[in-house]
Design a protein around this motif. Structure first.
Motif, PDB file in Angstrom:
ATOM      1  N   GLY A   1      29.882  25.307  20.220  1.00  0.00           N
ATOM      2  CA  GLY A   1      30.173  26.742  19.431  1.00  0.00           C
ATOM      3  C   GLY A   1      30.504  27.895  19.959  1.00  0.00           C
ATOM      4  N   THR A   2      29.613  28.151  21.061  1.00  0.00           N
ATOM      5  CA  THR A   2      29.652  29.237  21.737  1.00  0.00           C
ATOM      6  C   THR A   2      31.054  29.685  22.455  1.00  0.00           C
ATOM      7  OG1 THR A   2      27.152  29.580  22.091  1.00  0.00           O
ATOM      8  CG2 THR A   2      28.374  30.704  23.609  1.00  0.00           C
ATOM      9  N   MET A   3      31.429  28.194  23.073  1.00  0.00           N
ATOM     10  CA  MET A   3      32.689  28.337  24.033  1.00  0.00           C
ATOM     11  C   MET A   3      33.968  28.321  23.012  1.00  0.00           C
ATOM     12  SD  MET A   3      31.902  26.181  27.387  1.00  0.00           S
ATOM     13  CE  MET A   3      31.291  24.361  26.247  1.00  0.00           C
ATOM     14  N   GLU A   4      33.692  27.828  21.994  1.00  0.00           N
ATOM     15  CA  GLU A   4      34.900  27.818  20.859  1.00  0.00           C
ATOM     16  C   GLU A   4      35.076  29.423  20.589  1.00  0.00           C
ATOM     17  OE1 GLU A   4      36.529  26.342  16.784  1.00  0.00           O
ATOM     18  OE2 GLU A   4      35.282  24.945  17.602  1.00  0.00           O
ATOM     19  N   THR A   5      34.163  29.789  20.187  1.00  0.00           N
ATOM     20  CA  THR A   5      34.182  31.393  19.715  1.00  0.00           C
ATOM     21  C   THR A   5      34.473  32.177  20.873  1.00  0.00           C
ATOM     22  OG1 THR A   5      32.321  30.983  18.315  1.00  0.00           O
ATOM     23  CG2 THR A   5      32.888  33.291  19.033  1.00  0.00           C
ATOM     24  N   ALA A   6      34.069  32.032  22.082  1.00  0.00           N
ATOM     25  CA  ALA A   6      34.543  32.872  22.903  1.00  0.00           C
ATOM     26  C   ALA A   6      35.958  32.602  23.640  1.00  0.00           C
ATOM     27  CB  ALA A   6      33.822  32.782  24.443  1.00  0.00           C
ATOM     28  N   GLY A   7      36.762  31.259  23.188  1.00  0.00           N
ATOM     29  CA  GLY A   7      38.113  31.176  23.513  1.00  0.00           C
ATOM     30  C   GLY A   7      38.123  30.477  24.709  1.00  0.00           C
TER      31      GLY A   7
ATOM     32  N   THR B   1      19.420  26.984  29.378  1.00  0.00           N
ATOM     33  CA  THR B   1      19.749  28.307  29.253  1.00  0.00           C
ATOM     34  C   THR B   1      21.146  28.157  29.793  1.00  0.00           C
ATOM     35  OG1 THR B   1      17.396  29.005  30.185  1.00  0.00           O
ATOM     36  CG2 THR B   1      19.365  30.754  30.323  1.00  0.00           C
ATOM     37  N   ALA B   2      21.990  29.008  28.864  1.00  0.00           N
ATOM     38  CA  ALA B   2      23.540  28.953  29.400  1.00  0.00           C
ATOM     39  C   ALA B   2      24.045  30.492  29.488  1.00  0.00           C
ATOM     40  CB  ALA B   2      24.206  28.192  28.151  1.00  0.00           C
ATOM     41  N   TYR B   3      24.796  30.694  30.261  1.00  0.00           N
ATOM     42  CA  TYR B   3      25.458  31.916  30.509  1.00  0.00           C
ATOM     43  C   TYR B   3      26.865  31.786  30.584  1.00  0.00           C
ATOM     44  CZ  TYR B   3      20.717  33.309  32.653  1.00  0.00           C
ATOM     45  OH  TYR B   3      19.625  33.355  32.879  1.00  0.00           O
ATOM     46  N   LEU B   4      27.659  32.364  29.940  1.00  0.00           N
ATOM     47  CA  LEU B   4      28.983  32.631  30.054  1.00  0.00           C
ATOM     48  C   LEU B   4      29.315  34.105  30.449  1.00  0.00           C
ATOM     49  CD1 LEU B   4      28.838  30.275  27.726  1.00  0.00           C
ATOM     50  CD2 LEU B   4      31.186  30.871  27.326  1.00  0.00           C
TER      51      LEU B   4
ATOM     52  N   ALA C   1      11.523  19.492  36.749  1.00  0.00           N
ATOM     53  CA  ALA C   1      12.840  19.372  37.365  1.00  0.00           C
ATOM     54  C   ALA C   1      13.779  20.353  36.800  1.00  0.00           C
ATOM     55  CB  ALA C   1      13.519  17.985  37.099  1.00  0.00           C
ATOM     56  N   VAL C   2      14.686  20.869  37.557  1.00  0.00           N
ATOM     57  CA  VAL C   2      15.572  21.750  37.180  1.00  0.00           C
ATOM     58  C   VAL C   2      16.940  21.231  37.615  1.00  0.00           C
ATOM     59  CG1 VAL C   2      16.673  24.049  37.510  1.00  0.00           C
ATOM     60  CG2 VAL C   2      13.941  23.911  37.453  1.00  0.00           C
ATOM     61  N   ILE C   3      18.099  21.294  36.789  1.00  0.00           N
ATOM     62  CA  ILE C   3      19.318  20.858  36.984  1.00  0.00           C
ATOM     63  C   ILE C   3      20.017  22.026  36.471  1.00  0.00           C
ATOM     64  CG2 ILE C   3      21.379  19.241  36.390  1.00  0.00           C
ATOM     65  CD1 ILE C   3      19.378  16.915  35.590  1.00  0.00           C
ATOM     66  N   SER C   4      20.931  22.861  37.384  1.00  0.00           N
ATOM     67  CA  SER C   4      21.819  23.773  37.167  1.00  0.00           C
ATOM     68  C   SER C   4      23.132  23.492  37.647  1.00  0.00           C
ATOM     69  CB  SER C   4      20.950  25.052  37.790  1.00  0.00           C
ATOM     70  OG  SER C   4      20.993  25.004  39.068  1.00  0.00           O
ATOM     71  N   PHE C   5      24.196  23.876  36.853  1.00  0.00           N
ATOM     72  CA  PHE C   5      25.473  23.521  36.975  1.00  0.00           C
ATOM     73  C   PHE C   5      26.395  24.863  36.660  1.00  0.00           C
ATOM     74  CE2 PHE C   5      24.197  21.111  33.491  1.00  0.00           C
ATOM     75  CZ  PHE C   5      25.323  21.202  32.541  1.00  0.00           C
ATOM     76  N   GLU C   6      27.331  25.045  37.158  1.00  0.00           N
ATOM     77  CA  GLU C   6      28.506  25.762  36.873  1.00  0.00           C
ATOM     78  C   GLU C   6      29.834  25.267  36.931  1.00  0.00           C
ATOM     79  OE1 GLU C   6      28.353  29.051  39.629  1.00  0.00           O
ATOM     80  OE2 GLU C   6      26.611  29.704  39.118  1.00  0.00           O
ATOM     81  N   LYS C   7      30.696  26.018  36.054  1.00  0.00           N
ATOM     82  CA  LYS C   7      31.944  25.716  36.130  1.00  0.00           C
ATOM     83  C   LYS C   7      32.921  26.940  36.055  1.00  0.00           C
ATOM     84  CE  LYS C   7      35.168  22.070  33.940  1.00  0.00           C
ATOM     85  NZ  LYS C   7      35.262  21.143  35.362  1.00  0.00           N
ATOM     86  N   ILE C   8      34.013  26.959  36.530  1.00  0.00           N
ATOM     87  CA  ILE C   8      34.930  28.223  36.246  1.00  0.00           C
ATOM     88  C   ILE C   8      35.653  27.859  34.915  1.00  0.00           C
ATOM     89  CG2 ILE C   8      36.932  29.072  37.068  1.00  0.00           C
ATOM     90  CD1 ILE C   8      36.002  28.619  39.969  1.00  0.00           C
ATOM     91  N   LEU C   9      35.900  28.906  34.067  1.00  0.00           N
ATOM     92  CA  LEU C   9      36.269  28.742  32.660  1.00  0.00           C
ATOM     93  C   LEU C   9      37.824  29.303  32.588  1.00  0.00           C
ATOM     94  CD1 LEU C   9      33.456  30.918  30.830  1.00  0.00           C
ATOM     95  CD2 LEU C   9      33.910  28.258  30.882  1.00  0.00           C
ATOM     96  N   LYS C  10      38.349  28.195  31.886  1.00  0.00           N
ATOM     97  CA  LYS C  10      39.848  28.538  31.531  1.00  0.00           C
ATOM     98  C   LYS C  10      39.727  28.847  30.250  1.00  0.00           C
ATOM     99  CE  LYS C  10      41.523  25.069  34.672  1.00  0.00           C
ATOM    100  NZ  LYS C  10      41.873  23.563  34.879  1.00  0.00           N
ATOM    101  N   TRP C  11      40.972  29.769  29.817  1.00  0.00           N
ATOM    102  CA  TRP C  11      40.902  30.172  28.384  1.00  0.00           C
ATOM    103  C   TRP C  11      42.073  29.526  27.465  1.00  0.00           C
ATOM    104  CZ3 TRP C  11      36.648  32.627  27.817  1.00  0.00           C
ATOM    105  CH2 TRP C  11      36.085  32.967  28.691  1.00  0.00           C
ATOM    106  N   LYS C  12      41.832  29.618  26.250  1.00  0.00           N
ATOM    107  CA  LYS C  12      43.052  28.918  25.397  1.00  0.00           C
ATOM    108  C   LYS C  12      44.170  29.654  25.471  1.00  0.00           C
ATOM    109  CE  LYS C  12      39.866  27.699  21.527  1.00  0.00           C
ATOM    110  NZ  LYS C  12      39.367  27.929  20.283  1.00  0.00           N
TER     111      LYS C  12
ATOM    112  N   VAL D   1      41.781  32.344  19.349  1.00  0.00           N
ATOM    113  CA  VAL D   1      40.567  32.630  19.668  1.00  0.00           C
ATOM    114  C   VAL D   1      39.799  33.474  18.453  1.00  0.00           C
ATOM    115  CG1 VAL D   1      39.149  34.213  21.162  1.00  0.00           C
ATOM    116  CG2 VAL D   1      41.102  33.296  21.945  1.00  0.00           C
ATOM    117  N   ALA D   2      38.540  33.118  17.977  1.00  0.00           N
ATOM    118  CA  ALA D   2      38.021  33.654  16.769  1.00  0.00           C
ATOM    119  C   ALA D   2      37.723  35.059  17.295  1.00  0.00           C
ATOM    120  CB  ALA D   2      36.558  33.010  16.679  1.00  0.00           C
ATOM    121  N   VAL D   3      37.653  35.964  16.088  1.00  0.00           N
ATOM    122  CA  VAL D   3      37.395  37.420  16.467  1.00  0.00           C
ATOM    123  C   VAL D   3      35.796  37.700  15.991  1.00  0.00           C
ATOM    124  CG1 VAL D   3      37.947  39.656  15.897  1.00  0.00           C
ATOM    125  CG2 VAL D   3      39.721  38.042  16.255  1.00  0.00           C
TER     126      VAL D   3
END
Length: 149
Positions: free
Chosen positions: A25-31, A70-73, A130-141, A147-149
């Motif tokens: 939901g967070t990523m869809e709202t952000a586009g 925890t998530a950071y965009l 244990a901690v698993i952390s991962f990142e991904k470069i974002l692409k946009w719609k 994109v929701a406003v």
């Protein structure tokens, strides 16, 4: 755009889809592009499933311990961290970790590595878990009207 959230979840299987839906939901709202969102949601589900399954013994009262997501965009990148209070682990080298494609266990860490751009596995300094952390470069719609406003 910068979005940050953190969840403190019970080590219960029902918590996994909750974390996944919040991320989607967070990523869809952000586009964010749906393919990128899907990859990250699968990686998050695998990391949460590991925390639920291996994240520590029940408390003295019998209830399961918790884990944290925890998530950071932030700008062009999404960073996700899943931390538990279990015994921790030292993951084997990637080549030694490969599981059979029809195996029911042992594929989660490999999936996370395949779906994310950068992955770290470890234990928090000075405490168990244990901690698993991962990142991904974002692409946009492609269509800004989606994109929701």
């Amino acid at each position: 755009m910068s979005i940050w959230w953190s969840l403190h979840l019970r080590r219960d299987a029902a918590s996994v889809p909750l974390a996944r839906r919040l991320l989607m939901g967070t990523m869809e709202t952000a586009g964010v592009d749906p393919d990128v969102s899907y990859d990250l949601s699968v990686a998050l589900s695998e990391a949460c499933a590991n925390a639920v399954e291996h994240g520590g013994a029940a408390t003295p009262g019998g209830s399961p311990q918790a884990y944290r997501v925890t998530a950071y965009l932030d700008g062009e990148r999404c960073h996700i961290e899943v931390a538990d209070s279990g015994p921790g682990f030292t993951p084997p080298r990637r080549a030694a970790r490969a599981a059979a494609s029809d195996a029911e266990h042992g594929r989660g860490l490999c999936l996370i590595e395949e779906l994310a751009d950068h992955v770290q596995f470890g234990s928090p300094a000075g405490r168990s878990g244990a901690v698993i952390s991962f990142e991904k470069i974002l692409k946009w719609k492609k269509d800004p009207a989606l994109v929701a406003v």
